[in-house]
Design a protein around this motif. Structure first.
Motif, PDB file in Angstrom:
ATOM      1  N   UNK A 148       0.840  -1.196   0.000  1.00  0.00           N
ATOM      2  CA  UNK A 148       0.000   0.000   0.000  1.00  0.00           C
ATOM      3  C   UNK A 148       0.872   1.240   0.000  1.00  0.00           C
ATOM      4  N   UNK A 149       0.446   2.243  -0.748  1.00  0.00           N
ATOM      5  CA  UNK A 149       1.117   3.537  -0.744  1.00  0.00           C
ATOM      6  C   UNK A 149       0.357   4.449   0.227  1.00  0.00           C
ATOM      7  N   UNK A 150       1.067   4.946   1.222  1.00  0.00           N
ATOM      8  CA  UNK A 150       0.452   5.814   2.221  1.00  0.00           C
ATOM      9  C   UNK A 150       0.775   7.271   1.884  1.00  0.00           C
ATOM     10  N   UNK A 151      -0.275   8.073   1.807  1.00  0.00           N
ATOM     11  CA  UNK A 151      -0.106   9.494   1.500  1.00  0.00           C
ATOM     12  C   UNK A 151      -0.499  10.311   2.721  1.00  0.00           C
ATOM     13  N   UNK A 152       0.374  11.232   3.128  1.00  0.00           N
ATOM     14  CA  UNK A 152       0.107  12.097   4.271  1.00  0.00           C
ATOM     15  C   UNK A 152      -0.179  13.516   3.781  1.00  0.00           C
ATOM     16  N   UNK A 153      -1.218  14.120   4.329  1.00  0.00           N
ATOM     17  CA  UNK A 153      -1.529  15.506   3.991  1.00  0.00           C
ATOM     18  C   UNK A 153      -1.962  16.255   5.246  1.00  0.00           C
ATOM     19  N   UNK A 154      -1.573  17.500   5.317  1.00  0.00           N
ATOM     20  CA  UNK A 154      -1.883  18.332   6.481  1.00  0.00           C
ATOM     21  C   UNK A 154      -3.137  19.162   6.211  1.00  0.00           C
ATOM     22  N   UNK A 155      -4.003  19.254   7.209  1.00  0.00           N
ATOM     23  CA  UNK A 155      -5.209  20.062   7.093  1.00  0.00           C
ATOM     24  C   UNK A 155      -5.477  20.729   8.436  1.00  0.00           C
ATOM     25  N   UNK A 156      -6.355  21.717   8.424  1.00  0.00           N
ATOM     26  CA  UNK A 156      -6.711  22.462   9.630  1.00  0.00           C
ATOM     27  C   UNK A 156      -8.132  22.088  10.024  1.00  0.00           C
ATOM     28  N   UNK A 157      -8.304  21.661  11.282  1.00  0.00           N
ATOM     29  CA  UNK A 157      -9.638  21.241  11.725  1.00  0.00           C
ATOM     30  C   UNK A 157     -10.481  22.447  12.115  1.00  0.00           C
ATOM     31  N   UNK A 158     -11.684  22.186  12.638  1.00  0.00           N
ATOM     32  CA  UNK A 158     -12.620  23.251  12.974  1.00  0.00           C
ATOM     33  C   UNK A 158     -12.100  24.160  14.079  1.00  0.00           C
ATOM     34  N   UNK A 159     -11.214  23.627  14.936  1.00  0.00           N
ATOM     35  CA  UNK A 159     -10.677  24.418  16.040  1.00  0.00           C
ATOM     36  C   UNK A 159      -9.437  25.212  15.626  1.00  0.00           C
ATOM     37  N   UNK A 160      -9.040  25.068  14.364  1.00  0.00           N
ATOM     38  CA  UNK A 160      -7.880  25.800  13.880  1.00  0.00           C
ATOM     39  C   UNK A 160      -6.563  25.098  14.130  1.00  0.00           C
ATOM     40  N   UNK A 161      -6.613  23.837  14.583  1.00  0.00           N
ATOM     41  CA  UNK A 161      -5.387  23.073  14.834  1.00  0.00           C
ATOM     42  C   UNK A 161      -4.966  22.309  13.589  1.00  0.00           C
ATOM     43  N   UNK A 162      -3.667  22.209  13.398  1.00  0.00           N
ATOM     44  CA  UNK A 162      -3.140  21.468  12.248  1.00  0.00           C
ATOM     45  C   UNK A 162      -3.208  19.968  12.523  1.00  0.00           C
ATOM     46  N   UNK A 163      -3.700  19.225  11.585  1.00  0.00           N
ATOM     47  CA  UNK A 163      -3.820  17.775  11.696  1.00  0.00           C
ATOM     48  C   UNK A 163      -3.194  17.099  10.477  1.00  0.00           C
ATOM     49  N   UNK A 164      -2.880  15.827  10.644  1.00  0.00           N
ATOM     50  CA  UNK A 164      -2.319  15.047   9.529  1.00  0.00           C
ATOM     51  C   UNK A 164      -3.300  13.935   9.174  1.00  0.00           C
ATOM     52  N   UNK A 165      -3.653  13.874   7.926  1.00  0.00           N
ATOM     53  CA  UNK A 165      -4.570  12.845   7.443  1.00  0.00           C
ATOM     54  C   UNK A 165      -3.779  11.845   6.600  1.00  0.00           C
TER      55      UNK A 165
END
Length: 572
Positions: A148-165
């Motif tokens: 499997x190829x795993x792809x990581x991307x950063x996003x900002x949640x509703x609270x304004x915190x940075x998360x990694x998906x």
């Protein structure tokens, strides 16, 4: 067939023996050693070689085997000696040779070679033994399937915190490669199991070797020396692997604790300990779980040796406290004399299968590696199956050659806890890309346990079009394959064709048989048929019936064909 080595009067068989000798193994007879010569007889090669069988131990063994004798009784003393240099411990196991194929230009005989195809074949046997019905088995059961190829991307949640998906995508295809050491596959999941996976164990053994080598080299770089210690416990058939492992592991750990251990460290200037684990099974004495230790120190060699001996004595007492027995003669203390060999020997673990041919001759004939048990179990040995099942339940998770943070800091090396690191098999530079196979097709081939046949075709230099047709045949369900007509030449046909082609291979019948089998399988694949090889044992019997001596054939290669060179699972 000739009666026995060195027992034929010259006047009766002038082409076999030129001088009389009454010894089966006349290594102590100066006349026999200096004056006796032999000529190997074979039906289809007029230029037989005259040899001194006591100058080359292995040739003597082959001649003795052809005469119906056990190799052990005819082996000259020179052939029973340890590998060049000192023995690695006092149980007769010498460090095996290189894994790559080497060729003697004088006699054109290949040494044993473990290829990618043979590793994958062994893995298919392991999976067949360990995969439960309708349940998830150990990690080795999933090793080799498309990764499997795993792809990581950063996003900002509703609270304004940075998360990694993280998102994973299954690979749509796998890639076949051809390299100097055999065939390989990339784009597949690797379980990284050092104890259960024949394809991952060599890589883990190499990583362990590098850690041990770093400890030895860095110690010597700062003026220190390293002791090499072997620890064992007395064992018998009534003792389980779990019990033997517990006795050795706990005694070894307790021997390196407390004030007494601190005194031992001060005596030899000991920096720490790196411990490697190996497991064998003996038919007469049961599980042989033992440890090899590298002990770096900053004092003189004699002081380090004395400190290591005190550690061994303390270990023996701790075993006794736990209710076991560890005899002094079963332990060994010496100083490191060859960094590369010692590092490889300490870290090999279950990768000893890589050199089973060379190592098995040096160790006790009754000792078996885990992979020997797999081979026996696959052939129908229920006791070997229960032993390997026991091994598979106990050994996973066992760490070996761990460098502690304290020791790593003293020697300025990287800490490694020897944990399994499952990942995707990556492409290596220098590998030739042969072609790609759809992940779904590859999964069907793995489910049938015949992926090794594809890799075998890659190693035998098949064209990609032929390999593609082979994958189509092998990916069919077992039920459909059973119903379809197969290409199944008889043993007589294979033997006859091999005899006709043996001159093309310099009298090497083993290579001639291999060539004929390869040609027959290609013919089957071209017709869209599955290939069923005859019993190689039967082919050998037919061939040898017309060949009173084995010529310059490598009998080891003949025996390996039963396991490795045939194109299908062959009944004994």
């Amino acid at each position: 067939m000739t009666p026995a080595l060195g027992h034929i009067p010259a006047d009766e068989t002038p082409h076999s023996v030129t001088k009389k000798c009454q010894h089966i193994s006349p290594s102590d007879c100066s006349k026999a050693k200096n004056k006796t010569s032999f000529k190997l007889l074979f039906a289809d090669h007029p230029n037989a070689h005259s040899i001194d069988p006591y100058a080359d131990g292995e040739l003597a063994i082959r001649a003795a085997v052809s005469a119906g004798f056990k190799a052990g009784t005819a082996r000259p003393k020179a052939a029973q000696k340890h590998a060049e240099g000192r023995a690695l411990d006092n149980r007769g196991a010498t460090f095996p040779g290189e894994l790559a194929t080497t060729v003697d230009e004088d006699n054109d005989q290949k040494k044993r070679k473990i290829t990618g195809a043979s590793r994958w074949r062994m893995k298919s046997k392991v999976v067949a033994l360990l995969r439960p019905k309708n349940e998830k088995g150990p990690a080795v059961c999933g090793c080799g399937y498309a990764g499997e190829r795993v792809k990581k991307e950063t996003y900002v949640d509703e609270m304004g915190d940075a998360r990694i998906r993280k998102t994973s995508t299954r690979m749509s295809e796998i890639t076949l490669h051809r390299r100097e050491t055999g065939a390989a596959v990339s784009g597949v999941f690797r379980c990284d199991s050092p104890w259960l996976c024949p394809t991952c164990a060599p890589a883990r053994a190499l990583r362990r070797k590098e850690r041990v080598l770093a400890v030895i080299n860095n110690t010597e770089a700062v003026g220190g020396h390293c002791a090499f210690v072997t620890l064992t416990v007395k064992h018998d058939l009534s003792m389980s692997l779990a019990l033997v492992k517990k006795l050795l592991s706990e005694a070894s750990r307790k021997a390196r604790q407390g004030r007494k251990w601190q005194e031992i460290q001060a005596q030899g200037g000991l920096l720490g300990v790196v411990q490697g684990i190996e497991v064998l099974h003996n038919r007469r004495s049961g599980w042989h779980y033992h440890a090899h230790m590298i002990i770096p120190g900053m004092r003189s060699k004699e002081e380090i040796r004395k400190a290591a001996r005190r550690l061994v004595a303390r270990y023996i007492r701790e075993v006794r406290k736990l209710g076991g027995v560890a005899k002094k003669i079963g332990q060994d203390v010496t100083m490191v004399w060859d960094e590369e060999k010692i590092a490889g020997y300490t870290g090999k673990g279950s990768a000893c299968w890589e050199v089973a041919g060379g190592l098995k001759e040096a160790r006790d004939a009754d000792s078996r590696t885990p992979w020997d048990l797999v081979t026996l179990a696959t052939a129908g040995d229920d006791h070997a199956k229960s032993l390997f099942t026991e091994y598979a339940a106990i050994m996973p998770g066992t760490r070996s050659c761990v460098v502690s943070p304290a020791l790593a800091a003293k020697l300025c090396i990287v800490v490694d806890d020897d944990a399994d690191q499952a990942s995707e098999q990556q492409f290596e530079e220098g590998d030739d890309v042969v072609g790609k196979v759809e992940a779904s097709v590859w999964a069907k081939i793995l489910n049938r346990g015949v992926a090794w046949r594809v890799l075998n075709a890659v190693e035998r230099q098949w064209e990609w079009s032929e390999i593609e047709r082979l994958t189509c045949v092998l990916s069919q369900p077992s039920e459909e394959v059973a119903e379809k007509k197969k290409h199944a030449p008889t043993a007589f046909e294979i033997a006859r064709h091999a005899q006709a082609l043996v001159f093309r291979f310099k009298g090497r019948m083993d290579r001639a048989i291999s060539h004929v089998l390869d040609s027959e399988e290609r013919e089957a694949v071209a017709k869209g048929l599955d290939f069923k090889a005859p019993s190689i044992r039967r082919v050998m019997e037919l061939v040898m019936a017309d060949r009173p001596e084995p010529a310059n054939d490598d009998l080891n290669a003949f025996l390996e064909m039963i396991e490795d060179m045939s194109a299908t699972q062959i009944a004994a």
